[in-house]
Scaffold this active site. Sequence first.
Site: not given
Length: 473
Positions: A138, A171, A195, A208, A339
């Site tokens: 992130e 992600g 993964t 997205k 997340h």
Amino acid sequence: MAQVPQQTDFQLVRVKSTWSRVKKGEALCNDEDEITHSEAKIGECISDGGISWIVEAPIYFCYKVVETYNILEPSNTTLLWGHITDPQQIEMATTSKRKLRRFIVIDEVVDKLYGSKVREYFEENNVQHKILALPTTEETKSMDLVLNILHEVQKFSLDRRTEPIIAIGGGVCLDIVGLAASLYRRRTPYIRVPTTLLSYVDASVGAKNGVNFLQCKNKLGGYTPPVASFLDRSFIQSIPRRHISNGLGEILKMALMKHKGLFDLLKNHGKHLLDTKFQSCNGFADHRDAALQTTRIAIETMLEELAPNLWEDDLDRLVDFGHLISPELEMRVLPSLMHGEAVNIDMAFMTYVAHARGLLDAEEKEQILQCMRGLELPVWHSGCSWALIQRALQERLKHSGGQPRMPLPTGLGVADIFNDTSEETLERAYKLWVKDCQTVLEEELQAQGDGPAPGLSCLPLESIIAEEVIAHK
């Protein structure tokens, strides 16, 4: 006297190599030639102000979500041909004498675990390849990383028609590579290989992609689905237990919104799924298919919600449950929350909102919270203050057409979207949420004789709210 606007609708047809517009309902000539009809339409309106045209051009996407196992075994050709849907194209690709080429972006942690197998896979299959290992977190999810990928893609001289980019990772990796692929030559096909459990059931199945910008989560991005997502649960056995819980947060979202059976699976088999890391264990008769059932239902319910609304033209989305407050919370406390953890904290608060509105009774509320705790997910965080909740909901109004469009459970496995939740109801839910979480924490501390749990404050409720009022001023 003003001229009455004249509207004419045209269909589009191609004769040989040329497209032409033909009035709707008008007979076509050149019947001896091959004629192609388009679903696109052109409307022409003539008025005093001139001519205007309205173009209706449906955008068609077809992408595959494929379960496989041991995808990195050289004999498994899914990574080479699995994205192709047309049998004729598969035959042409497999019989072509042209050397296969692939550009692969892999998360650097995944590269340490599986990099040698990835290289062996492409070498054994005689594929010319370039592997780019990157830190995809992130904190690094930015346009800088996207541009880094694009520089390497350009050097590789990728053929965007026949050489899809492959993304292998969680992600964040899939989001970054998806955005890079959508930008390179306006759209280059790409393949997702998740993964982590979170990316397996969430990021890999939608359209997205995006990156963070100005400390806002996924502020830059678009809607470009991959040509295929290849799902291999064997990757999940190598990730830490906390990452399994993280993915369970998104699975629980779908269970609470629309599938009581999935909720029961999580409630009854959650610990087993954590212990076995979603691997099928033939020795456990009661749990043998829990991992397979859980992931399949999660993906099917997600696809049911995403496929009719791939570009989010309809802003009323059940899949937004857990995503009203969590983007603000997640970015605010980076890197302390993952997340799925932030999503679960959002869902826990919204469960209290649903209870405060009378949509859930006390027993249903407690079942949901017990399930969350059983999945080892946090149900509160000290960073999720009343002031943060207010800011997040105000931000929500800006990009949801001026309405909160708040998905709330109305039972176990059923939900609806609400626009009329009062601030008084929200604040009442918040106070009860904090009070209950404090009580549970104090009981756990007394039982364990230990210090405060991560992400929970042991301040009295009155002190917490008083601090927030001062901070808000």
